[in-house]
Structures are given as structure tokens and as C-alpha cells.
Design a protein around this motif. Structure first.
Motif, PDB file in Angstrom:
ATOM      1  N   GLY A 115       0.811  -1.207   0.000  1.00  0.00           N
ATOM      2  CA  GLY A 115       0.000   0.000   0.000  1.00  0.00           C
ATOM      3  C   GLY A 115       0.844   1.256   0.000  1.00  0.00           C
ATOM      4  O   GLY A 115       2.072   1.210   0.076  1.00  0.00           O
ATOM      5  N   ASN A 116       0.166   2.389  -0.105  1.00  0.00           N
ATOM      6  CA  ASN A 116       0.817   3.702  -0.068  1.00  0.00           C
ATOM      7  C   ASN A 116       1.904   3.841  -1.134  1.00  0.00           C
ATOM      8  O   ASN A 116       2.994   4.356  -0.882  1.00  0.00           O
ATOM      9  N   PHE A 117       1.612   3.346  -2.333  1.00  0.00           N
ATOM     10  CA  PHE A 117       2.590   3.480  -3.408  1.00  0.00           C
ATOM     11  C   PHE A 117       2.374   4.791  -4.154  1.00  0.00           C
ATOM     12  O   PHE A 117       1.318   5.411  -4.057  1.00  0.00           O
ATOM     13  N   SER A 118       3.378   5.199  -4.897  1.00  0.00           N
ATOM     14  CA  SER A 118       3.243   6.403  -5.710  1.00  0.00           C
ATOM     15  C   SER A 118       2.668   6.029  -7.070  1.00  0.00           C
ATOM     16  O   SER A 118       2.819   4.892  -7.536  1.00  0.00           O
ATOM     17  N   PHE A 119       2.023   6.988  -7.707  1.00  0.00           N
ATOM     18  CA  PHE A 119       1.434   6.761  -9.026  1.00  0.00           C
ATOM     19  C   PHE A 119       2.516   6.364 -10.025  1.00  0.00           C
ATOM     20  O   PHE A 119       2.332   5.441 -10.827  1.00  0.00           O
ATOM     21  N   GLU A 120       3.656   7.060  -9.987  1.00  0.00           N
ATOM     22  CA  GLU A 120       4.729   6.803 -10.949  1.00  0.00           C
ATOM     23  C   GLU A 120       5.309   5.401 -10.776  1.00  0.00           C
ATOM     24  O   GLU A 120       5.631   4.727 -11.757  1.00  0.00           O
ATOM     25  N   ASP A 121       5.456   4.949  -9.509  1.00  0.00           N
ATOM     26  CA  ASP A 121       5.968   3.596  -9.265  1.00  0.00           C
ATOM     27  C   ASP A 121       5.015   2.545  -9.823  1.00  0.00           C
ATOM     28  O   ASP A 121       5.440   1.555 -10.427  1.00  0.00           O
ATOM     29  N   LEU A 122       3.706   2.765  -9.617  1.00  0.00           N
ATOM     30  CA  LEU A 122       2.710   1.810 -10.099  1.00  0.00           C
ATOM     31  C   LEU A 122       2.680   1.778 -11.623  1.00  0.00           C
ATOM     32  O   LEU A 122       2.726   0.700 -12.235  1.00  0.00           O
ATOM     33  N   ALA A 123       2.602   2.955 -12.257  1.00  0.00           N
ATOM     34  CA  ALA A 123       2.538   3.012 -13.724  1.00  0.00           C
ATOM     35  C   ALA A 123       3.802   2.437 -14.349  1.00  0.00           C
ATOM     36  O   ALA A 123       3.740   1.675 -15.326  1.00  0.00           O
ATOM     37  N   GLY A 124       4.962   2.792 -13.793  1.00  0.00           N
ATOM     38  CA  GLY A 124       6.219   2.272 -14.329  1.00  0.00           C
ATOM     39  C   GLY A 124       6.320   0.766 -14.197  1.00  0.00           C
ATOM     40  O   GLY A 124       6.750   0.071 -15.124  1.00  0.00           O
ATOM     41  N   SER A 125       5.908   0.240 -13.048  1.00  0.00           N
ATOM     42  CA  SER A 125       5.968  -1.210 -12.826  1.00  0.00           C
ATOM     43  C   SER A 125       5.027  -1.956 -13.759  1.00  0.00           C
ATOM     44  O   SER A 125       5.374  -3.017 -14.294  1.00  0.00           O
ATOM     45  N   LEU A 126       3.830  -1.408 -13.962  1.00  0.00           N
ATOM     46  CA  LEU A 126       2.875  -2.057 -14.858  1.00  0.00           C
ATOM     47  C   LEU A 126       3.389  -2.063 -16.291  1.00  0.00           C
ATOM     48  O   LEU A 126       3.298  -3.071 -16.999  1.00  0.00           O
ATOM     49  N   TRP A 127       3.946  -0.931 -16.738  1.00  0.00           N
ATOM     50  CA  TRP A 127       4.445  -0.862 -18.116  1.00  0.00           C
ATOM     51  C   TRP A 127       5.585  -1.855 -18.325  1.00  0.00           C
ATOM     52  O   TRP A 127       5.605  -2.599 -19.313  1.00  0.00           O
ATOM     53  N   VAL A 128       6.535  -1.884 -17.400  1.00  0.00           N
ATOM     54  CA  VAL A 128       7.687  -2.779 -17.540  1.00  0.00           C
ATOM     55  C   VAL A 128       7.247  -4.240 -17.493  1.00  0.00           C
ATOM     56  O   VAL A 128       7.731  -5.070 -18.273  1.00  0.00           O
ATOM     57  N   SER A 129       6.312  -4.569 -16.606  1.00  0.00           N
ATOM     58  CA  SER A 129       5.870  -5.969 -16.496  1.00  0.00           C
ATOM     59  C   SER A 129       5.169  -6.427 -17.772  1.00  0.00           C
ATOM     60  O   SER A 129       5.357  -7.567 -18.218  1.00  0.00           O
TER      61      SER A 129
END
Length: 474
Positions: free
Chosen positions: A224-238
Motif C-alpha cells: 500500500g501507499n505506493f506512488s502513481f509513478e511507481d505503479l505506472a512504471g511497474s505495470l508498463w515494464v511488467s
């Protein structure tokens, strides 16, 4: 760089295999399997064993985690590779390489945690959530979902850049990104996404979006408490990795971190990726795969459109059919008759999900066949891009049910303004809007005046979707 230019990849691999052959049967089996898996990874990504970098070892480890191997198995294979590399370095086949051993120690340490998006079940759930956001008719679709999908489609575009997008930025995007922007645009609002930018600070907007996404993804990612950029970047890379990119390739395509996909020991190479466009298209294709797409079928000899329509209406879900015809008045034997003639003979367009095509033609295959990308029987079905389909409909002046019909008053052209006509009969001609009205079906129509170089003028009624504004009246 871990390499020696004096030896070819074949030389290095042959030496490593010769070291394995000298081992006992049980040990040789483990070494041979580890070396074979590593060689397969190199071949798949067109890499060579005599020109390795530590990033390549990291990429292999990330791929093994994605395949579901345990930490103990991965550490064992890294230690095997480390032993073989040491022997090759002692004989001068390659430079000394300690990366496998160092990474093995890292993943065996107590504080190491495998990134959640490398687990197949978590990745599949997150991908399904993104596809729910993409589905217009889904009850979970909301502005936060649109913003996240838009960011992922554009290589993890930072939230601050998305918040400030306005109508002047529409031309800078295409594909499904353009569709997201268009459906969120309001002619009465400056910004594309309705985030009440005039009343809230960027910090407040950022907080409201991350809170909503945290509610959807915290359980999936067990974080929890993740940043938007971390989530978007992780999803794109995965998604890029699932499409075939290495972790290094994917990470070099974006500016954001990807902590939920890439292990901490994986550092950026600093290389500029030449494949950004390629992987961006792959990511969009995977995200939008389940969206209905346009295809074309050819009717078999002697089969009418009504026969095919009758059969397809029995399907669940039934596809949307589009069989454009033009009305022609003919005089036959002194009598006037009105007939309908298809624009493209024996061709019916239909819109459905890709997975529905095969079951559909299992039922109607005796009446029609779907056009493929090539003449091979096993070639993919040929999807028609939405932009091309809309351009075709504008040219012929016949529209399918999914074409957007603008409400009166929301369009830019007004009486007195000049437009370019798209309709095939008048394509490219300039005209002036004289009147705007709605027909009986609720479609916005323009009455336009056209003139010739010789001073002749005439008027025509044109569908609003068949004009492009070129000037504004004072």
C-alpha cells in the motif's frame, strides 16, 4: 563488460560445455540444465556469451523469477554459472565475472523480496484490472482508471503531466490514448481530465487519485501507499517483459522506477533504447486485446446479407454488423424502381472480440469466411484499425452504430464558418456552413454552400462527421 573479443561465442560456449562433460553424472545434469537455460535466454534475445554485461545476468534472473522458479533454484543456477565463468576466465576465454555470485547472495539474503508483478497470478489480476478500466461499459470504469491506463499506454507518463493536459494536446497522441482523451474532453473545460484543477492544488489531486488506485491495487500487490509513478512504471515494464522485452530493455524505455517488477539489484544500463516504439505498440496491443475490433467477412456465392444477419443474431454475444449500401433509383421498362447497392460487393464488416471469431465462423462458415492477414489458413484474422474504419465511413457517408453522434451545440463549426468536406462525392472541396440542424434520427446535419471557379453555387446536406473545420467566423 564481461567479454573477450579474441574468442567467438561458439568458442566460449564450447569451452563451458566441455567443462560440464568432465563432471560426474548427477552434477553434470544440473550444470548442463543451467547452462542450457542460460544459452536459450541469450538466443531468444539475440545476445552472445562473449559479450555479456552484468545487466544481462540480472535480466536472466528476472526472467527466471517470472517463470515461477524458486529463489533456491535460481541461486543454484547462478552459482553454477559463476563456477563455469571462473574457469573460462582462468583460461582466457572471458574476463572475470562475479555478477552471478553477487546476485545469488542478494536473493538469498533475509531482506530480499521478490517483486510482486513477477508472479504470474498477480500480473494476470493486475492486467485484468487495467482491462476493466479500458472497457467503456464496465461499472468500475472511472477517471482514475482512465488516467492510469493513459499513463501506461504512454510509457508511464508522470501524473503531473497528465493533470495539465488541455485540448491543445489532443494531436500529440494516437491509438487508444487518443480515444481516452476524446471521451474525457469537454468543450466547456480547459483541461481534458475533469479533476477540478481550478479548485484543488496538485497535491490534493495527486492524493485523491493515488487513494483510489491504492484501493484497487494494494490488495493485488500486497503493498500500500505506493506512488502513481511507481505503479505506472511497474505495470508498463511488467507488460513489456511479458511481450518479450528484457527487464533492461523495458526499464530503459521509461523514466520512472519500476519497483514492483524489477528487483532492487537491477540497475539501469543508461543506454538509450532504440525499441521504444516497438515495445509501446506491444504494450498497447496486450492491454487492448480484449476490446472489440472491426473485421471483414466475404459472403459465399449465392448467400445474402440477410441470411448471415439472421444467423449471427443467434450468437451470444452477437457481433455488430455493418453492410453499407447506397440507394439508387433506376428506370426499368418505363417504371421507376429504387434499389440498394452495396459499396463493396459481398463484403460484410463486423465488430467483435477476437476470441469470438472462431466460434462465430464455426456456426456460419458455410455462408461466409473471415478475411485473414495472408492466404495461409492459419494466418491471424485481419483486424481493421478504428481510424481506418471511421475514415471509410466518412468517405461513403454511411456510419455504423458505434460511430459517435454529437449532440447539437457541442460541435465547433457554426453558420458562416468554412469547412473541408470528407464525403466521397465532394471530398476535398471547401464549403461554408449555412445551417445546423438535427434529422429525425438525432444526427447533427449541416446545410453547406459550395461554389465553383466559374461562379456556380449549390447546396447540400452533409452529416456532421463528414466535415473538418478550417476557419472561424469573426
Amino acid at each position: 563488460m564481461i567479454g573477450n573479443k579474441e574468442h567467438t561465442s561458439f568458442d566460449v560456449m564450447s569451452f563451458l560445455q566441455s567443462r560440464v562433460a568432465a563432471l560426474s553424472a548427477d552434477t553434470a545434469f544440473k550444470y548442463r540444465k543451467a547452462l542450457s537455460e542460460f544459452n536459450s535466454f541469450l538466443s531468444c534475445h539475440k545476445l552472445s556469451v562473449n559479450n555479456l554485461s552484468s545487466a544481462t545476468i540480472c535480466d536472466w534472473v528476472t526472467e527466471m523469477f517470472r517463470q515461477g522458479l524458486s529463489t533456491a533454484t535460481i541461486a543454484q543456477r547462478l552459482n553454477i554459472l559463476n563456477s563455469l565463468f571462473k574457469q573460462a576466465a582462468d583460461k582466457g576465454y572471458m574476463c572475470q565475472c562475479n555478477a552471478p555470485r553477487e546476485i545469488a547472495r542478494t536473493i538469498e539474503s533475509a531482506d530480499f523480496k521478490q517483486p510482486p508483478l513477477l508472479r504470474a497470478s498477480i500480473f494476470d489480476n493486475c492486467l485484468s484490472t487495467l482491462r476493466e478500466f479500458i472497457n467503456d461499459d464496465n461499472e468500475h470504469n472511472n477517471i482514475c482508471g482512465d488516467i492510469l491506463v493513459f499513463s501506461v499506454l504512454n510509457r508511464a507518463l508522470p501524473l503531473k503531466d497528465i493533470i495539465n493536459l488541455n485540448k491543445d494536446d489532443l494531436t500529440g497522441f494516437n491509438g487508444y490514448s487518443s480515444h481516452i482523451l476524446e471521451r474525457n474532453t469537454d468543450p466547456r473545460r480547459k483541461y481534458i481530465f475533469d479533476l477540478r484543477q481550478s479548485y484543488r492544488t496538485q497535491k490534493q489531486i495527486y492524493s485523491s487519485i493515488t487513494d483510489e488506485l491504492d484501493r484497487r491495487f494494494s490488495t493485488l500487490l500486497n503493498h500500500g501507499n505506493f506512488s502513481f509513478e511507481d505503479l505506472a512504471g511497474s505495470l508498463w515494464v511488467s507488460i513489456a517483459i511479458r511481450c518479450g522485452a528484457t527487464a533492461s530493455e523495458a526499464l530503459d524505455c521509461i523514466s520512472n522506477p519500476a519497483p514492483y517488477t524489477v528487483p532492487k539489484f537491477h540497475k539501469r544500463t543508461g543506454n538509450s533504447s532504440d525499441n521504444r516504439e516497438k515495445w509501446s505498440k506491444s504494450v498497447e496491443a496486450m492491454l487492448t486485446y480484449t476490446l472489440p475490433k472491426w473485421y471483414a467477412m466475404r459472403l459465399r456465392r449465392g448467400v445474402s446479407f440477410e441470411e448471415v444477419k439472421k444467423e449471427t443474431l443467434k450468437l451470444q454475444p452477437a457481433p455488430e454488423l455493418f453492410y453499407p449500401v447506397e440507394t439508387i433509383r433506376k428506370h426499368l421498362r418505363g417504371k421507376s424502381a429504387v434499389i440498394e447497392r452495396p459499396f463493396i460487393t459481398q463484403t460484410v464488416f463486423f465488430k467483435t472480440n477476437p476470441e469470438n471469431i472462431r466460434p462465430m465462423f464455426s456456426r456460419i462458415g458455410d455462408k461466409a469466411w473471415c478475411i485473414r492477414t495472408s492466404g495461409n489458413f492459419d494466418a491471424p484474422y485481419a483486424a481493421i484499425p478504428q481510424a481506418d474504419m471511421l475514415r471509410f465511413q466518412k468517405a461513403i457517408g454511411v456510419f455504423s452504430a458505434d460511430s459517435e453522434i454529437f449532440p447539437l451545440g457541442s460541435l465547433t463549426p457554426k453558420p458562416g464558418e468554412s469547412v473541408i468536406l470528407i464525403q466521397a462525392d465532394y471530398s476535398g472541396r471547401e464549403a461554408v456552413i449555412e445551417d445546423v440542424f438535427e434529422n429525425n434520427c438525432g444526427t447533427v446535419m449541416f446545410r453547406v454552400k459550395l461554389t465553383t471557379d466559374y461562379g456556380y453555387e449549390w447546396r447540400a446536406k452533409i452529416d456532421a462527421r463528414q466535415v473538418e473545420l478550417i476557419s472561424r467566423a469573426d
